[in-house]
Design a protein around this motif. Structure first.
Motif, PDB file in Angstrom:
ATOM      1  N   ASP A  17       0.855  -1.197   0.000  1.00  0.00           N
ATOM      2  CA  ASP A  17       0.000   0.000   0.000  1.00  0.00           C
ATOM      3  C   ASP A  17       0.891   1.248   0.000  1.00  0.00           C
ATOM      4  N   ILE A  18       1.646   1.401  -1.079  1.00  0.00           N
ATOM      5  CA  ILE A  18       2.553   2.533  -1.262  1.00  0.00           C
ATOM      6  C   ILE A  18       2.447   3.009  -2.703  1.00  0.00           C
ATOM      7  N   ALA A  19       3.091   4.139  -2.975  1.00  0.00           N
ATOM      8  CA  ALA A  19       3.061   4.674  -4.338  1.00  0.00           C
ATOM      9  C   ALA A  19       4.296   4.291  -5.137  1.00  0.00           C
ATOM     10  N   SER A  20       5.434   4.155  -4.453  1.00  0.00           N
ATOM     11  CA  SER A  20       6.684   3.938  -5.175  1.00  0.00           C
ATOM     12  C   SER A  20       7.734   3.379  -4.221  1.00  0.00           C
ATOM     13  N   ALA A  21       8.817   2.848  -4.805  1.00  0.00           N
ATOM     14  CA  ALA A  21       9.885   2.268  -3.986  1.00  0.00           C
ATOM     15  C   ALA A  21      11.238   2.549  -4.616  1.00  0.00           C
ATOM     16  N   GLY A  22      12.259   2.652  -3.766  1.00  0.00           N
ATOM     17  CA  GLY A  22      13.625   2.843  -4.236  1.00  0.00           C
ATOM     18  C   GLY A  22      14.578   1.986  -3.427  1.00  0.00           C
ATOM     19  N   LEU A  23      15.755   1.763  -3.975  1.00  0.00           N
ATOM     20  CA  LEU A  23      16.730   0.916  -3.305  1.00  0.00           C
ATOM     21  C   LEU A  23      18.098   1.586  -3.345  1.00  0.00           C
TER      22      LEU A  23
END
Length: 253
Positions: free
Chosen positions: A42-48
């Motif tokens: 339940d998020i809009a975006s992800a980064g690593l």
């Protein structure tokens, strides 16, 4: 949890496992993992973020260009929850960014301007070594549900395992070489995205979708295709493929 979501989660882990078993390009694999986070949680975006041999963080993967830009911003300003997560080795959850303006004034301003309202950062660890951080960005304020948090932790563990093998984990030199190779590949991919964006009048997200699909359709490593594209050996072929490939066209709609 709905049956459909269970199936989606299963498919995601099966895809990751198959990619690891087949020796897939680690940058491609982790880019897919960030996209899985954005799709399943339940998020809009992800980064690593990944640390090199000197402990300096770099952006290795992101599910969108605005996330990549924000990750770069906090690295440049040396301020933000994702950096705190890496340096402490502990999860940092910010349910409402507006309440943290004193803690990270520049980051909060940039994140809210990008449309984000919450951030949850999880450390990527392997045998006591913190390798980087998996960062989840929400467009609305609120905590992650327990099931989402458990899934995010599992994906962070998978990302760590994908970066290094058991043998490399006990060999500092080999570990640093593998991490540096991943970071070098990321630079080539960013350059290739720029080339495609300019030649095809595309935005960066569209350029990456085309690049990734071309590599997969031709059973080639993403980093190798990127290197050839930057040297202008493949630019026309990749663009032609994007115009004729049904699956790529679907991604861009």
């Amino acid at each position: 949890m709905s049956t459909d979501r269970e199936h989606e989660i299963t498919r995601a882990f099966v895809s990751i496992a198959n990619s690891m078993a087949e020796g897939a390009d680690v940058v491609d694999l982790l880019s897919g993992l960030t996209s899985d986070c954005a799709r399943l949680l339940d998020i809009a975006s992800a980064g690593l973020l990944l640390a090199d041999g000197r402990g300096v963080l770099h952006v290795l993967a992101a599910s969108s260009e605005r996330t990549r830009d924000l990750e770069i911003f906090q690295l440049q300003r040396d301020e933000g929850p994702c950096l705190d997560c890496f340096h402490t080795g502990q999860r940092v959850s910010v349910d409402d960014l507006r309440l943290e303006t004193k803690r990270w004034p520049q980051f909060v301003t940039a994140a809210t301007a990008a449309g984000f309202a919450a951030v949850h950062a999880l450390p990527m660890r392997l045998r006591g070594t913190t390798l980087g951080a998996l960062n989840l960005f929400g467009d609305k304020a609120g905590a992650l549900a327990p099931d989402d948090l458990d899934l995010a932790r599992a994906l962070a563990h998978v990302a760590s395992i994908a970066l290094v093998t058991d043998k490399a984990a006990s060999d500092t030199e080999t570990l640093n070489q593998q991490l540096q190779t991943a970071l070098t590949s990321r630079v080539a991919i960013e350059q290739a995205k720029g080339v495609l964006a300019q030649l095809g009048s595309l935005d960066m997200d569209q350029a990456f979708a085309i690049l990734r699909r071309y590599a997969r359709d031709h059973n080639a490593r993403l980093s190798e295709v990127a290197q050839q594209l930057v040297s202008r050996k493949l630019a026309k072929q990749v663009l032609d493929h994007s115009m004729t490939g049904h699956r790529v066209a679907g991604e861009l709609r």
